[in-house]
Design a protein around this motif. Structure first.
Motif, PDB file in Angstrom:
ATOM      1  N   THR A 177       0.801  -1.231   0.000  1.00  0.00           N
ATOM      2  CA  THR A 177       0.000   0.000   0.000  1.00  0.00           C
ATOM      3  C   THR A 177       0.825   1.268   0.000  1.00  0.00           C
ATOM      4  OG1 THR A 177      -0.088   0.160   2.422  1.00  0.00           O
ATOM      5  CG2 THR A 177      -1.781  -1.188   1.333  1.00  0.00           C
ATOM      6  N   GLN A 178       2.065   1.188   0.478  1.00  0.00           N
ATOM      7  CA  GLN A 178       2.900   2.374   0.689  1.00  0.00           C
ATOM      8  C   GLN A 178       2.160   3.427   1.525  1.00  0.00           C
ATOM      9  OE1 GLN A 178       6.404   2.700  -0.447  1.00  0.00           O
ATOM     10  NE2 GLN A 178       5.826   0.543  -0.254  1.00  0.00           N
ATOM     11  N   GLY A 179       1.289   2.935   2.420  1.00  0.00           N
ATOM     12  CA  GLY A 179       0.612   3.814   3.364  1.00  0.00           C
ATOM     13  C   GLY A 179      -0.604   4.541   2.819  1.00  0.00           C
ATOM     14  N   GLN A 180      -1.083   4.217   1.607  1.00  0.00           N
ATOM     15  CA  GLN A 180      -2.301   4.872   1.102  1.00  0.00           C
ATOM     16  C   GLN A 180      -3.440   4.531   2.074  1.00  0.00           C
ATOM     17  OE1 GLN A 180      -5.475   4.480  -0.146  1.00  0.00           O
ATOM     18  NE2 GLN A 180      -5.522   6.590  -0.866  1.00  0.00           N
ATOM     19  N   PRO A 181      -4.054   5.531   2.712  1.00  0.00           N
ATOM     20  CA  PRO A 181      -4.962   5.255   3.834  1.00  0.00           C
ATOM     21  C   PRO A 181      -6.110   4.300   3.517  1.00  0.00           C
ATOM     22  CG  PRO A 181      -4.328   7.553   3.865  1.00  0.00           C
ATOM     23  CD  PRO A 181      -3.782   6.993   2.579  1.00  0.00           C
ATOM     24  N   TRP A 182      -6.775   4.495   2.372  1.00  0.00           N
ATOM     25  CA  TRP A 182      -7.889   3.600   2.064  1.00  0.00           C
ATOM     26  C   TRP A 182      -7.397   2.175   1.863  1.00  0.00           C
ATOM     27  CZ3 TRP A 182      -9.424   0.124  -1.600  1.00  0.00           C
ATOM     28  CH2 TRP A 182     -10.746  -0.305  -1.517  1.00  0.00           C
ATOM     29  N   VAL A 235      -4.749   0.695   3.110  1.00  0.00           N
ATOM     30  CA  VAL A 235      -4.369   0.097   4.393  1.00  0.00           C
ATOM     31  C   VAL A 235      -5.607  -0.403   5.123  1.00  0.00           C
ATOM     32  CG1 VAL A 235      -3.364   0.525   6.667  1.00  0.00           C
ATOM     33  CG2 VAL A 235      -2.263   1.475   4.626  1.00  0.00           C
ATOM     34  N   ASN A 236      -6.617   0.456   5.238  1.00  0.00           N
ATOM     35  CA  ASN A 236      -7.841   0.076   5.952  1.00  0.00           C
ATOM     36  C   ASN A 236      -8.602  -1.035   5.240  1.00  0.00           C
ATOM     37  OD1 ASN A 236      -8.632   1.862   8.441  1.00  0.00           O
ATOM     38  ND2 ASN A 236      -7.666   3.271   6.996  1.00  0.00           N
ATOM     39  N   ALA A 237      -8.647  -0.980   3.905  1.00  0.00           N
ATOM     40  CA  ALA A 237      -9.394  -1.987   3.144  1.00  0.00           C
ATOM     41  C   ALA A 237      -8.732  -3.358   3.255  1.00  0.00           C
ATOM     42  CB  ALA A 237      -9.504  -1.570   1.682  1.00  0.00           C
ATOM     43  N   LEU A 238      -7.404  -3.405   3.156  1.00  0.00           N
ATOM     44  CA  LEU A 238      -6.699  -4.673   3.314  1.00  0.00           C
ATOM     45  C   LEU A 238      -6.935  -5.252   4.704  1.00  0.00           C
ATOM     46  CD1 LEU A 238      -3.083  -4.537   1.791  1.00  0.00           C
ATOM     47  CD2 LEU A 238      -4.939  -6.090   1.193  1.00  0.00           C
ATOM     48  N   ALA A 239      -6.776  -4.390   5.724  1.00  0.00           N
ATOM     49  CA  ALA A 239      -6.924  -4.855   7.101  1.00  0.00           C
ATOM     50  C   ALA A 239      -8.353  -5.320   7.382  1.00  0.00           C
ATOM     51  CB  ALA A 239      -6.524  -3.741   8.065  1.00  0.00           C
ATOM     52  N   TYR A 240      -9.342  -4.594   6.854  1.00  0.00           N
ATOM     53  CA  TYR A 240     -10.739  -4.998   7.055  1.00  0.00           C
ATOM     54  C   TYR A 240     -11.006  -6.352   6.389  1.00  0.00           C
ATOM     55  CZ  TYR A 240     -15.806  -4.847   7.320  1.00  0.00           C
ATOM     56  OH  TYR A 240     -17.116  -5.156   7.593  1.00  0.00           O
ATOM     57  N   GLU A 241     -10.488  -6.525   5.164  1.00  0.00           N
ATOM     58  CA  GLU A 241     -10.677  -7.787   4.437  1.00  0.00           C
ATOM     59  C   GLU A 241     -10.070  -8.950   5.222  1.00  0.00           C
ATOM     60  OE1 GLU A 241     -12.047 -10.074   1.179  1.00  0.00           O
ATOM     61  OE2 GLU A 241     -12.350  -7.932   1.544  1.00  0.00           O
ATOM     62  N   ILE A 242      -8.881  -8.727   5.777  1.00  0.00           N
ATOM     63  CA  ILE A 242      -8.183  -9.789   6.517  1.00  0.00           C
ATOM     64  C   ILE A 242      -8.923 -10.140   7.800  1.00  0.00           C
ATOM     65  CG2 ILE A 242      -6.069 -10.358   7.786  1.00  0.00           C
ATOM     66  CD1 ILE A 242      -4.640  -8.345   5.821  1.00  0.00           C
ATOM     67  N   CYS A 243      -9.250  -9.105   8.590  1.00  0.00           N
ATOM     68  CA  CYS A 243      -9.723  -9.338   9.962  1.00  0.00           C
ATOM     69  C   CYS A 243     -11.230  -9.503  10.084  1.00  0.00           C
ATOM     70  CB  CYS A 243      -9.266  -8.184  10.864  1.00  0.00           C
ATOM     71  SG  CYS A 243      -7.479  -7.991  10.954  1.00  0.00           S
ATOM     72  N   PHE A 244     -11.992  -9.076   9.067  1.00  0.00           N
ATOM     73  CA  PHE A 244     -13.446  -9.093   9.207  1.00  0.00           C
ATOM     74  C   PHE A 244     -14.174  -9.839   8.085  1.00  0.00           C
ATOM     75  CE2 PHE A 244     -12.005  -5.589  11.781  1.00  0.00           C
ATOM     76  CZ  PHE A 244     -12.806  -5.649  12.909  1.00  0.00           C
ATOM     77  N   LYS A 245     -13.439 -10.311   7.048  1.00  0.00           N
ATOM     78  CA  LYS A 245     -14.111 -11.002   5.951  1.00  0.00           C
ATOM     79  C   LYS A 245     -13.518 -12.377   5.657  1.00  0.00           C
ATOM     80  CE  LYS A 245     -16.307  -8.730   2.857  1.00  0.00           C
ATOM     81  NZ  LYS A 245     -16.725  -7.975   1.663  1.00  0.00           N
ATOM     82  N   ILE A 246     -12.196 -12.500   5.665  1.00  0.00           N
ATOM     83  CA  ILE A 246     -11.577 -13.810   5.430  1.00  0.00           C
ATOM     84  C   ILE A 246     -11.828 -14.701   6.644  1.00  0.00           C
ATOM     85  CG2 ILE A 246      -9.360 -14.995   5.168  1.00  0.00           C
ATOM     86  CD1 ILE A 246      -8.373 -12.637   3.530  1.00  0.00           C
ATOM     87  N   GLU A 247     -12.300 -15.897   6.418  1.00  0.00           N
ATOM     88  CA  GLU A 247     -12.681 -16.779   7.521  1.00  0.00           C
ATOM     89  C   GLU A 247     -11.525 -17.033   8.487  1.00  0.00           C
ATOM     90  OE1 GLU A 247     -15.609 -17.931   8.496  1.00  0.00           O
ATOM     91  OE2 GLU A 247     -16.505 -16.758   6.877  1.00  0.00           O
TER      92      GLU A 247
END
Length: 526
Positions: free
Chosen positions: A248-253, A255-267
């Motif tokens: 991401t090189q720190g692009q805010p959206w 960073v948040n989108a990757l983290a949300y996908e990992i922690c709240f969508k991937i089983e």
């Protein structure tokens, strides 16, 4: 529990967040406000601009030295050059925010009065003037999404703000911040009334500074991710933290989108007892790209703009000679967040670097009729040489007609290959793209998943013939073998595109196998 936010302003009680006021140089902004300056704050979409403005409003109003109003003028966008409609929408937004912030609802009933009496080209100025006269404190106005306005509506707003500038602070806002994606210098506004292009700099020549809201730093990215660990106990492995930053090189959206996908969508990630691993980050990245989330989809329109194409195409080609790219186009594309000029001109981050070729060739991928099964043997292994032989024939048959109607013609050969490969490799592997201005080549690393859990690794390098074919091949062999060593590739391929006018296909098409530095390199000419 809190979560990673990907839509709308951050609310720290609901979302994992960095303190918004830490995102910019607050002392510098306060100094400009104290000096009664009008200035610009700009950043790419979904970078946190609105969150920062709302936090600044609360900070200034709590401090008690200023009365600060925030307004989002995006509602005036549909008016385009209908200044009357546009001003009514803008003043309505200001009336709403005035009631919300200083509990004065009187302006709501006077919107039509201001437009009827003063006309649309002075109404906004007079409203701001009357607000300032009623409030004992100096007024600061934060105008968000200013560059969403179009045509004469935008010109009128800028000129009315400039017209009232000399009356500050008693009869006009003491300080104004214009916030948008672009710097005001990049506004190229078509005026139906003046039948001319008006530049933002000429319409708003009272700008004192232009500040840019940057991406998260690596430390800020880590801090944001570890907010989740503090709240849930779920650990991010070090490789995972590094991968989020690298992608991401720190692009805010992002960073948040990757983290949300990992922690709240991937089983696997939803189970808090599982640590977040690098493999989960890579899976989440692929999900975002395949779904073409709104943020990524916005790239589609921007890539079709001629100003953006003039910057991106040389990067896709790997050309040198950045002096041939207009400076204004570079600034504009950087303001959009697509490129960075830090170090050298390049795509902002690896996720954008991967999705841009996919976006540009999306319809091509869908219309290629080749089937993956044709190139997979009975053991599940990908037959790359057979695949590239088929592409060589495909390129001969289709490249000329495809390039004629394709806007990125100079980068066409590289993009057509990537579309062909993506069509076959989707679902069974992944392609990592390595390209950039001055490289003189495009490198592709293909990782193919085998049924037993192991992988095949392939490296493909694409080069355009600019001098002699022999010299191009020799340079390509040196480059591709180094790249193959770095990737641990088992098979190495070099594709040579000869685009010299008048050269027959019989002279372009060839296949050769060359041993170079202990490796067998298969060379395809086309």
């Amino acid at each position: 529990m809190r979560f990673f936010n990907t839509a709308g302003p951050v609310q720290c009680e609901k979302h994992y967040c960095l303190p918004p006021l830490s995102r910019f140089d607050l002392p510098e902004i306060l100094n400009l406000i104290n000096q009664e300056k009008y200035f610009v704050l700009h950043a790419p979409r979904q970078s946190g601009k609105t969150s920062c403005l709302l936090a600044l409003r609360e900070y200034l109003n709590r401090d008690g030295k200023f009365a600060t109003l925030y307004m989002n003028v995006e509602t005036g966008q549909t008016a385009r050059s209908d200044v009357g409609r546009g001003m009514k929408a803008i003043i309505s937004e200001l009336a709403f925010q005035t009631d919300l912030t200083i509990e004065d609802a009187s302006l709501r009933d006077q919107i039509n009065h201001y437009i009827d009496v003063y006309g649309p080209d002075a109404a906004f100025k007079m409203v701001l003037s009357d607000i300032c006269k009623k409030i004992s404190l100096p007024v600061v106005v934060l105008i968000d999404e200013i560059d969403a306005l179009v045509g004469d509506t935008l010109i009128s707003v800028l000129r009315q703000l400039r017209s009232g500038y000399s009356e500050r602070p008693a009869s006009f806002p003491s300080s104004i911040i214009l916030c948008g994606v672009r710097d005001v210098r990049d506004y190229r506004i078509h005026s139906d009334k003046d039948k001319a292009i008006i530049t933002g700099g000429s319409a708003f020549n009272v700008k004192a500074e232009s500040l840019r809201l940057g991406n998260f730093t690596e430390e800020e990215t880590r801090t944001l991710l570890l907010e989740h660990t503090k709240e849930t106990g779920q650990i991010f492995e070090e490789e995972a933290l590094s991968s989020v930053w690298n992608l991401t090189q720190g692009q805010p959206w992002l960073v948040n989108a990757l983290a949300y996908e990992i922690c709240f969508k991937i089983e696997e990630g939803k189970n808090r007892s599982n640590p977040v691993r690098k493999s989960m980050v890579m899976e989440a990245k692929e999900h975002l790209i395949q779904r073409r989330e709104t943020h990524l989809d916005q790239l589609v329109d921007k890539l079709q703009e001629e100003r953006v194409r003039r910057v991106i195409e040389p990067i896709l080609c790997g050309e040198s000679g950045p002096e041939t790219i207009p400076e204004d186009d570079i600034w504009y594309t950087e303001d959009l967040g697509i490129i960075t000029t830090k170090g050298q001109l390049r795509i902002s981050n690896p996720i954008y670097q991967e999705i841009i070729p996919r976006i540009l060739t999306y319809s091509t991928q869908l219309t290629i009729t080749k089937k993956p099964a044709w190139y997979i043997d009975s053991r599940g292994r990908l037959e790359m040489k057979k695949l590239l032989q088929e592409f060589q024939q495909f390129f001969r048959e289709h490249s000329e007609s495809w390039l004629e109607r394709f806007s990125y013609r100079e980068a066409g050969p590289q993009l057509l290959l990537q579309a062909f490969l993506q069509r076959i490799i989707n679902g069974g592997g992944q392609i990592t793209r390595d390209y950039g201005l001055g490289r003189g080549r495009t490198d592709l690393f293909i990782l193919w998943h085998l049924p037993d859990g192991t992988f095949q690794r392939f490296v493909i390098e694409c080069k355009i013939v600019y001098g002699s074919r022999e010299a191009t091949i020799q340079k390509g062999l040196d480059q591709v073998t180094r790249y193959a060593d770095r990737c641990g590739a088992e098979e190495v391929y070099l594709l040579i595109y000869d685009r010299k006018k008048g050269k027959s296909w019989e002279k372009r098409i060839f296949t050769d196998t060359i041993e170079h530095e202990g490796r067998q390199v298969t060379v395809f000419g086309m």
